[in-house]
Scaffold this active site. Structure first.
Site, PDB file in Angstrom:
ATOM      1  CG  LEU A  16       1.621  21.824 -15.076  1.00 44.17           C
ATOM      2  CD1 LEU A  16       0.687  22.428 -16.126  1.00 44.17           C
ATOM      3  CD2 LEU A  16       0.830  21.507 -13.810  1.00 44.17           C
ATOM      4  NE  ARG A  39      11.375  23.333 -20.183  1.00 49.39           N
ATOM      5  CZ  ARG A  39      12.392  22.506 -20.337  1.00 49.39           C
ATOM      6  NH1 ARG A  39      13.624  22.982 -20.340  1.00 49.39           N
ATOM      7  NH2 ARG A  39      12.204  21.211 -20.478  1.00 49.39           N
ATOM      8  CB  THR A  40       6.320  22.675 -22.373  1.00 48.25           C
ATOM      9  OG1 THR A  40       7.706  22.332 -22.333  1.00 48.25           O
ATOM     10  CG2 THR A  40       5.751  22.411 -23.741  1.00 48.25           C
ATOM     11  CG  ASN A 108      13.489  14.305  -5.816  1.00 49.28           C
ATOM     12  OD1 ASN A 108      12.934  14.250  -4.723  1.00 49.28           O
ATOM     13  ND2 ASN A 108      13.061  13.648  -6.875  1.00 49.28           N
ATOM     14  CB  SER A 134       8.550  11.198   1.113  1.00 49.29           C
ATOM     15  OG  SER A 134       8.688   9.808   0.993  1.00 49.29           O
ATOM     16  N   GLY A 135       6.515   9.941  -0.942  1.00 47.78           N
ATOM     17  CA  GLY A 135       5.268   9.182  -1.113  1.00 47.78           C
ATOM     18  C   GLY A 135       4.953   8.946  -2.579  1.00 47.78           C
ATOM     19  CE  LYS A 189      11.840  12.466  -0.317  1.00 48.62           C
ATOM     20  NZ  LYS A 189      12.498  12.342  -1.545  1.00 48.62           N
ATOM     21  CG  HIS A 192      12.466   9.654   4.016  1.00 50.68           C
ATOM     22  ND1 HIS A 192      12.473   9.269   2.685  1.00 50.68           N
ATOM     23  CD2 HIS A 192      11.367   9.093   4.548  1.00 50.68           C
ATOM     24  CE1 HIS A 192      11.421   8.523   2.448  1.00 50.68           C
ATOM     25  NE2 HIS A 192      10.727   8.396   3.554  1.00 50.68           N
ATOM     26  CG  ASN A 193      15.015   9.557  -0.268  1.00 43.53           C
ATOM     27  OD1 ASN A 193      14.037   9.835   0.404  1.00 43.53           O
ATOM     28  ND2 ASN A 193      15.065   9.755  -1.562  1.00 43.53           N
ATOM     29  CD  GLU A 196      12.929   4.931   0.161  1.00 42.03           C
ATOM     30  OE1 GLU A 196      12.429   6.002   0.552  1.00 42.03           O
ATOM     31  OE2 GLU A 196      13.062   4.657  -1.050  1.00 42.03           O
ATOM     32  CE1 TYR A 197      18.633   4.958  -1.816  1.00 42.51           C
ATOM     33  CE2 TYR A 197      20.671   3.757  -2.144  1.00 42.51           C
ATOM     34  CZ  TYR A 197      19.730   4.645  -2.590  1.00 42.51           C
ATOM     35  OH  TYR A 197      19.892   5.216  -3.828  1.00 42.51           O
ATOM     36  NE  ARG A 293      19.650   0.259  -2.789  1.00 37.49           N
ATOM     37  CZ  ARG A 293      18.577   1.023  -3.007  1.00 37.49           C
ATOM     38  NH1 ARG A 293      18.492   1.750  -4.102  1.00 37.49           N
ATOM     39  NH2 ARG A 293      17.602   1.064  -2.130  1.00 37.49           N
TER      40      ARG A 293
HETATM   41  P1  2AM Z   1       8.616  20.831 -19.370  1.00 41.47           P
HETATM   42  O1  2AM Z   1       7.238  20.226 -19.285  1.00 41.47           O
HETATM   43  O2  2AM Z   1       8.625  22.125 -20.086  1.00 41.47           O
HETATM   44  O3  2AM Z   1       9.648  19.845 -19.875  1.00 41.47           O
HETATM   45  C1  2AM Z   1       9.714  17.746 -14.843  1.00 41.47           C
HETATM   46  O4  2AM Z   1      10.640  17.455 -15.829  1.00 41.47           O
HETATM   47  C2  2AM Z   1       9.297  19.199 -14.877  1.00 41.47           C
HETATM   48  O5  2AM Z   1      10.462  20.023 -14.881  1.00 41.47           O
HETATM   49  C3  2AM Z   1       8.499  19.589 -16.120  1.00 41.47           C
HETATM   50  O6  2AM Z   1       7.509  20.484 -15.705  1.00 41.47           O
HETATM   51  C4  2AM Z   1       9.536  20.237 -16.984  1.00 41.47           C
HETATM   52  O7  2AM Z   1       9.026  21.205 -17.873  1.00 41.47           O
HETATM   53  C5  2AM Z   1      10.379  20.931 -15.967  1.00 41.47           C
HETATM   54  N1  2AM Z   1      11.727  21.197 -16.462  1.00 41.47           N
HETATM   55  C6  2AM Z   1      12.677  20.305 -16.790  1.00 41.47           C
HETATM   56  N2  2AM Z   1      13.819  20.915 -17.183  1.00 41.47           N
HETATM   57  C7  2AM Z   1      13.566  22.233 -17.111  1.00 41.47           C
HETATM   58  C8  2AM Z   1      14.341  23.403 -17.387  1.00 41.47           C
HETATM   59  N3  2AM Z   1      15.624  23.303 -17.793  1.00 41.47           N
HETATM   60  N4  2AM Z   1      13.764  24.601 -17.195  1.00 41.47           N
HETATM   61  C9  2AM Z   1      12.492  24.684 -16.757  1.00 41.47           C
HETATM   62  N5  2AM Z   1      11.707  23.636 -16.487  1.00 41.47           N
HETATM   63  C10 2AM Z   1      12.229  22.425 -16.662  1.00 41.47           C
END
Ligand code: 2AM
Length: 488
Positions: A16, A39-40, A108, A134-135, A189, A192-193, A196-197, A293
């Site tokens: 999220l 995760r959180t 990514n 992308s976008g 992808k 594509h990047n 873009e460069y 770059r």
């Molecule tokens: P988080 O909100 O619990 O930090 C972008 O960083 C997304 O990747 C977030 O949803 C983040 O969860 C998740 N994320 C980053 N590191 C992670 C990890 N080691 N394990 C699970 N989710 C992770």
């Protein structure tokens, strides 16, 4: 595991951060019920109470609950940090999944990781898809370019959702179609990047010629770019360049001129250049864009060199400005054609190696809208692949043959001008060198072969008998050496 009565969601999304939230809202807007997880876990409720308030989005507070809420075959996307977080979530999900369920990685990820995960999950009878998105955040919310690849059995289940939420090209076609198998989605992808460069570097070189060579003001340049945006260069990057050139800081001065000239990079251009080297494909323009770059980031050293090293005595353009503008438009257009031709060469090589079965026409279509390199020109690439699915190179398509042939006088002239003024044009000039090399039936590589054989007994083939490797004792000294004798 919960019963089917709780399986109400059409799609699940884990992660999220802003991209994940926006994609969920986008999917919801198109009438699909989405279940969110993170995760959180606290972020799930926060999202449901805020951004997702008054939508049909639901949440889960554990992986078990998340999986139980998805309709079969379960379709779930990971939008988490690339790397071990993806593997970790896959392992956590696996015990709760059934044959035919679909995991999509929309992050990514490096295509090599995607290929590995695809093979692993295929062995577990899970359909894995690596999807380039992308976008940016805006695209995720209102229409990204989506590049899904992996297990083709997943596609019929994903197609209605993905094509509904994707950006639409000017003719209404969704900027999303099946790319190919294995790690193809993330590879495409990445290319594509890289492209873009290259496009950004080409624009920057022209900007420097206008600024330092001709002495145009930013507004004058903005007018030229605005004009170009109505022609063959019509694209998102030309459009934003016009805005950037015209943008004034609070003191009324162009903000662009206050920005430090040291370009950053996150690595996807570099990955493209590395895979070009790995697969032996001459993707020179993207390579030069990455190195440009790198050179830019040596700011302090360049400032010292600017005082120590001489340039040409005349570094101001005194010729016909209207002609130079036309020449540069043609130079940029032809260079772009080369860059895309090189990108497609790289994709073709990887596709052959990995048996991805890449769909080139739909790749061009996906890039027509929603993503950073979107342009009118991609419509012409799509048409070229529609006309000939097995097109060996974009440069063989009659449309692009004609375009490069028409452009070449201006292209050569523009590069000469820049060279005489001492303005670096690595991308414009490498494109022309590639064009000239590609259309040369007999390159000087016979000299390289002779040298290799002279000093290292590496052997050579004769034009008259390819496949037959010979060694000559060039000096009459040194006895009878073999290719294996030493490596230089
Ligand atoms: P988080 O909100 O619990 O930090 C972008 O960083 C997304 O990747 C977030 O949803 C983040 O969860 C998740 N994320 C980053 N590191 C992670 C990890 N080691 N394990 C699970 N989710 C992770």
């Amino acid at each position: 595991m919960s019963s089917d009565t709780t399986a109400v969601a059409d799609f699940g999304l884990i992660g999220l951060a802003v991209m994940g939230q926006n994609l969920i809202l986008n999917i919801n807007d198109h009438g699909f019920k989405v279940c969110a997880f993170n995760r959180t876990v606290a972020k799930v409720d926060h999202f449901l109470d805020n951004e997702a308030k008054d939508t049909q989005i639901i949440g889960a507070h554990s992986v078990e609950e998340f999986v139980a809420k998805l309709k079969r075959p379960r379709k779930m996307m990971l939008l988490v940090k690339a790397g071990s977080a993806v593997d970790k979530f896959i392992e956590t999900l696996l015990p709760h999944l059934e044959e035919g369920d679909i995991i999509i990685d929309g992050g990514n990820s490096n295509y090599a990781d995607t290929q590995r995960r695809y093979e692993y999950l295929t062995s577990k009878r899970i359909l894995f898809v690596g999807c380039g998105v992308s976008g940016g955040e805006e695209g995720a919310r209102y229409g990204p370019s989506l590049m899904p690849g992996g297990n083709p059995k997943a596609w019929p289940h994903l197609k209605p959702i993905f094509q509904a939420i994707a950006a639409k090209a000017p003719d209404g076609a969704p900027c999303c179609d099946w790319v190919g198998e294995g790690g193809a989605g993330h590879f495409v992808k990445m290319v594509h990047n890289g492209i873009e460069y290259g496009d950004m570097q080409l624009i920057s070189e022209v900007y420097q010629i206008f600024r330092d060579g001709v002495g145009y003001t930013n507004d004058e340049q903005g007018d030229i770019f605005a004009e170009w945006n109505k022609g063959v260069l019509d694209s998102f990057l030309i459009e934003i360049t016009t805005d950037i050139l015209r943008f004034k800081d609070t003191d009324g001065q162009p903000l662009l001129e206050k920005i430090r000239d040291a370009a950053g990079q996150k690595g996807t251009g570099k990955w493209t250049a590395i895979s070009a080297l790995d697969y032996g494909m001459p993707v020179t323009l993207i390579g030069e864009a990455v190195f440009a770059r790198c050179l830019s980031s040596l700011k302090d050293e360049r400032v010292r060199a600017s005082k120590a090293l001489a340039g040409p005595s005349n570094c101001k353009f005194t010729g016909d400005k209207a002609k130079l503008i036309k020449d540069l438009e043609q130079a940029m257009y032809a260079s772009k054609i080369i860059s895309y031709a090189q990108g497609f060469m790289l994709m073709r090589e990887a596709s052959t190696l990995y048996k991805w079965n890449l769909n080139y026409g739909s790749i061009a279509l996906m890039w027509r809208g929603g993503c950073i390199i979107r342009s009118a020109f991609l419509g012409d690439i799509k048409n070229a692949f529609d006309a000939d699915k097995n097109l060996e190179s974009l440069l063989f398509a009659p449309f692009f043959q004609k375009a490069t042939s028409t452009a070449q006088d201006g292209w050569r002239s523009a590069i000469c001008t820049a060279t005489m003024l001492g303005i670096p044009v690595p991308a414009l000039s490498t494109a022309l060198s590639f064009y000239d090399g590609y259309r040369t039936a007999r390159l000087p590589a016979n000299m390289i072969q002779a040298q290799r054989d002279y000093f290292g007994a590496h052997t050579y083939e004769l034009e008259s008998s390819p496949g037959n490797y010979l060694h000559t004792n060039w000096t009459g000294r040194g006895g009878n050496v073999h290719a294996s004798t030493y490596d230089a």
